[in-house]
Design an enzyme around this catalytic site. Structure first.
Site, PDB file in Angstrom:
ATOM      1  N   GLU A 192      -2.613  -1.660  -3.162  1.00 38.93           N
ATOM      2  CA  GLU A 192      -3.716  -0.904  -2.580  1.00 38.93           C
ATOM      3  C   GLU A 192      -3.395   0.587  -2.608  1.00 38.93           C
ATOM      4  OE1 GLU A 192      -5.044  -4.122   0.881  1.00 38.93           O
ATOM      5  OE2 GLU A 192      -3.983  -2.276   1.434  1.00 38.93           O
ATOM      6  N   HIS A 240      -7.960  -5.899   7.372  1.00 38.45           N
ATOM      7  CA  HIS A 240      -7.767  -4.871   8.392  1.00 38.45           C
ATOM      8  C   HIS A 240      -8.023  -5.438   9.787  1.00 38.45           C
ATOM      9  CE1 HIS A 240      -7.370  -0.997  10.356  1.00 38.45           C
ATOM     10  NE2 HIS A 240      -6.997  -0.488   9.197  1.00 38.45           N
ATOM     11  N   HIS A 251       0.862  -1.186   0.000  1.00 37.27           N
ATOM     12  CA  HIS A 251       0.000   0.000   0.000  1.00 37.27           C
ATOM     13  C   HIS A 251       0.897   1.234   0.000  1.00 37.27           C
ATOM     14  CE1 HIS A 251      -3.943   1.952   1.581  1.00 37.27           C
ATOM     15  NE2 HIS A 251      -3.203   2.855   0.970  1.00 37.27           N
TER      16      HIS A 251
END
Length: 237
Positions: A70, A190, A43
């Site tokens: 991401e 997450h 990410h």
């Protein structure tokens, strides 16, 4: 079996803290795949405080499994993804100064924007996924955007599960059922961990992939990364 994609942002954070190349991000990514993980996630953020844009380019030649990038689809991010052409791009609406992702997309308010972004990625043969909460109307709107998959934002589940509230899984189950009915693939991520991953997997039908970084790396400090990767794989069977 649900695929395990390991987010290696924290490895980059550790490397950057000393300004050198220890630990070597590319070696760690290669090893994690050797240990059995079916994907690598990164990410990159605009300030490059952990994953750098060049890391994304360098990893293209290292990731032999699924490569998931991401991020918020600002121009610099989109240009990077279109250059690297990973297996999957996961669209996350995080602010520039966000410590970590903390909300899913409002797929109703941002419908036209998401359609445009998704179309461009798909024209370049990059699978798309939208980071999203469990609101069923938002799931329906996600399907209308043309995305291939959604990624369920699981922080609320993880927080409640830690308190002993197993009922917190229900909105996620309902969201997954609807998403599958609408033809969407289902990812999740997450705050998933060794403590909650099996319960989550057992209650989410058609779960294609989980992306786990912070907890997995933290657990590896005690148990070793090869061992931890295989513990996740065992729980995801």
């Amino acid at each position: 079996m649900t695929k395990l994609s390991v987010n290696i942002n924290k490895i980059a954070t550790l490397r950057n803290s000393r300004g050198g190349n220890v630990p070597n991000l590319l070696t760690v990514a290669s090893d994690i795949q050797e240990f059995g993980a079916e994907g690598i996630t990164i990410h990159p953020r605009p300030d490059e405080r952990h994953i750098r844009y060049q890391d994304a380019r360098d990893l293209k030649n290292i990731v032999a499994t699924e490569y998931n990038i991401e991020g918020n689809p600002i121009k610099s991010f989109m240009d990077l993804v279109l250059e690297v052409k990973p297996t999957q791009v996961t669209l996350v609406p995080d602010a520039v100064d966000a410590i970590t992702s903390n909300a899913g997309w409002d797929t109703i308010a941002h419908q036209s924007f998401l359609k445009e972004v998704i179309q461009e990625f798909q024209q370049n043969e990059i699978r798309t996924s939208i980071f999203i909460d469990t609101n069923l109307k938002l799931i329906e709107a996600a399907a209308k955007s043309g995305t291939n998959r959604i990624e369920l934002y699981t922080e609320h589940f993880a927080s409640e599960f830690e308190k002993g509230n197993t009922e917190a899984i229900k909105p996620y189950t309902n969201a997954a059922v609807l998403a599958h009915e609408l033809g969407l693939g289902i990812n999740a991520g997450h705050d998933l961990s060794l403590d909650n991953i099996k319960f989550f997997k057992d209650n989410i039908p058609n779960l294609a992939e989980v992306s786990i970084g912070h907890a997995l790396i933290a657990e590896s400090l005690y148990l070793g990364i090869e061992n931890v990767v295989n513990m996740y794989l065992h729980r995801l069977k």
